[in-house]
Design a protein around this motif. Structure first.
Motif, short mmCIF file in Angstrom:
data_model
loop_
_atom_site.label_atom_id
_atom_site.label_comp_id
_atom_site.label_asym_id
_atom_site.label_seq_id
_atom_site.Cartn_x
_atom_site.Cartn_y
_atom_site.Cartn_z
N GLU A 1 1.05 -1.50 0.34
CA GLU A 1 -0.48 0.56 0.20
C GLU A 1 0.88 1.28 0.25
O GLU A 1 1.80 1.20 0.74
CB GLU A 1 -0.76 0.27 0.65
N GLN B 1 -10.23 8.33 5.16
CA GLN B 1 -9.26 6.84 4.90
C GLN B 1 -10.32 6.63 3.30
O GLN B 1 -11.46 6.26 3.25
CB GLN B 1 -9.76 6.00 5.61
N ARG B 2 -10.03 7.40 2.33
CA ARG B 2 -10.66 7.55 0.88
C ARG B 2 -10.71 6.26 0.37
O ARG B 2 -12.02 6.06 0.11
CB ARG B 2 -10.04 8.35 0.18
N GLU B 3 -9.60 5.40 0.72
CA GLU B 3 -9.31 4.33 -0.05
C GLU B 3 -10.33 3.30 1.12
O GLU B 3 -9.94 2.24 -0.19
CB GLU B 3 -8.03 3.85 -0.03
N ARG B 4 -10.04 3.17 2.08
CA ARG B 4 -11.47 2.13 2.42
C ARG B 4 -13.11 2.76 2.59
O ARG B 4 -14.01 1.98 2.85
CB ARG B 4 -11.28 1.68 4.47
N GLU C 1 -17.11 6.61 -3.66
CA GLU C 1 -16.94 7.94 -3.98
C GLU C 1 -18.03 8.86 -3.04
O GLU C 1 -17.46 10.28 -2.22
CB GLU C 1 -16.30 8.42 -5.49
#
Ligand code: NCD
Length: 357
Positions: free
Chosen positions: A49, A228-231, A235
């Motif tokens: 990551e 934590q955008r990626e979690r 969107e």
């Protein structure tokens, strides 16, 4: 140090933790005395990551101790891209090196790696689960900046659900007396139940509140975090949460004069750049403390390393963990290992996910 792997900082006994904090301080004050202590040793950084601080501070820590480094920061450049399992990668890298720092998007990945590694494994972040060396960074910072790790009122603000740094920090600070956690988040991003259970079983307390401004006057420490955008699953869900909590000069007017502002970084827009010039902002100093903390931890872990492959772990239950983010959902050979939590409740030993029998 007796502890072999650091999956969370609470794997260290209190005495071991205080020793590492003190050693970090000694190294910071006299770096020349430690410049050759890991000569001949190799650290592997296996980063599945993205990372700036954690990876580079592990690497600079080892280099400053006189050791060397290998690893990848894009698994697509390794045999992972050909479908190699975590078990096989770890078995091989463990044969080449003396210590492994691993970051992986799946929860419990470091615990899985430790099952197969002949050398110490340090969790450098496993999905939204835990991040012990960030916590080491945080406690070294607090110890230096405030002189204590107990009797603190700590506001934690932002993504408390997916923020692994928050989970590890609360777990460790709950082992000290009389800390009061003020948990500031939207109802969608509250802290996981297992972390609340840990606070409830400790000598600390918590309160959940929706307003950063209201919390401000009481705080000794404000720990800001990124959403934590990626979690997030989508969107849209992320955008609904982003920008709700922003620390600016106006809000800081209500804070204590000696409050310390920490942030694991990277910052997106939850701290206004103006705040960087306030004496209470400690997040850039924090990054440097983190490197010394990692130097101390590497030194202690290498002192008693015996290069033995761990004994085979057998499944404790016939079921699988139901958490889709758990490492057992992608690495199918992993034994199902649960601890019983009373009643029909089981807790997955990799990801802390709960399931009923
Ligand atoms: C944190 C992480 O990766 O969990 N960063 C870090 O390691 N310093 C925090 C984050 O990404 O928001």
């Amino acid at each position: 140090m007796k502890t072999k792997n650091v999956l969370d900082l609470t794997d260290l006994s209190h005495q071991e933790l205080m020793d590492v904090i003190k050693l970090a301080d000694d190294i910071r004050k006299n770096p020349g005395d430690f410049s050759g202590v890991c000569r001949g040793k190799i650290l592997a950084t296996l980063f599945y990551e993205p990372s700036t601080r954690t990876q580079m501070s592990f690497q600079t820590a080892m280099l400053r101790l006189g050791g060397t480094i290998i690893g990848f920061d894009n698994p697509q450049n390794s045999s992972v891209a050909k479908g190699e399992s975590l078990k096989d990668t770890i078995t091989v890298v463990g044969g080449y090196t003396d210590i492994i720092a691993i970051r992986n998007p799946m929860e419990g990945a470091a615990a899985a790696a430790a099952m197969y590694s002949p050398v110490p494994v340090v969790n450098a972040g496993d999905g939204g689960h835990l991040h012990p060396t960030q916590t080491l960074t945080d406690v070294v910072t607090l110890h230096n900046e405030l002189g204590r790790l107990d009797n603190l009122t700590i506001g934690l603000c932002g993504d408390l659900k997916n923020g692994r740094t928050v989970h590890s920090l609360i777990k460790t600070l709950s082992t000290f007396k009389n800390n009061r956690f003020i948990l500031i988040s939207t109802p969608e991003l509250t802290i996981p139940q297992y972390i609340k259970d840990i606070i409830n079983a400790s000598e600390c307390t918590y309160k959940e509140i929706p307003s950063l401004a209201d919390a401000m006057p009481k705080l000794d420490v404000l720990y800001m975090t990124r959403i934590q955008r990626e979690r997030f699953a989508s969107e849209e869900e992320y955008l609904r949460q982003n920008g709700v909590f922003v620390l600016d000069k106006e809000k800081l007017r209500r804070a204590k004069k000696n409050m310390k502002i920490l942030h694991p970084l990277p910052r997106v827009d939850e701290i206004d750049v103006e705040v960087d010039y306030d004496d209470r902002a400690k997040y850039f100093e924090q990054t440097v403390y983190g490197m010394y903390g990692r130097m101390a931890l590497i030194m202690r872990l290498l002192e008693n390393s015996d290069r033995k492959f761990p004994a085979r772990v057998m499944p404790t239950h016939p079921f699988r963990c139901k958490n889709p983010k758990c490492i057992t959902s992608t690495e199918h050979y992993l034994p199902s290992v649960f601890r019983e939590a009373g009643g029909d409740m089981l807790i997955c030993k990799y990801c802390d996910g709960r399931r009923l029998i």
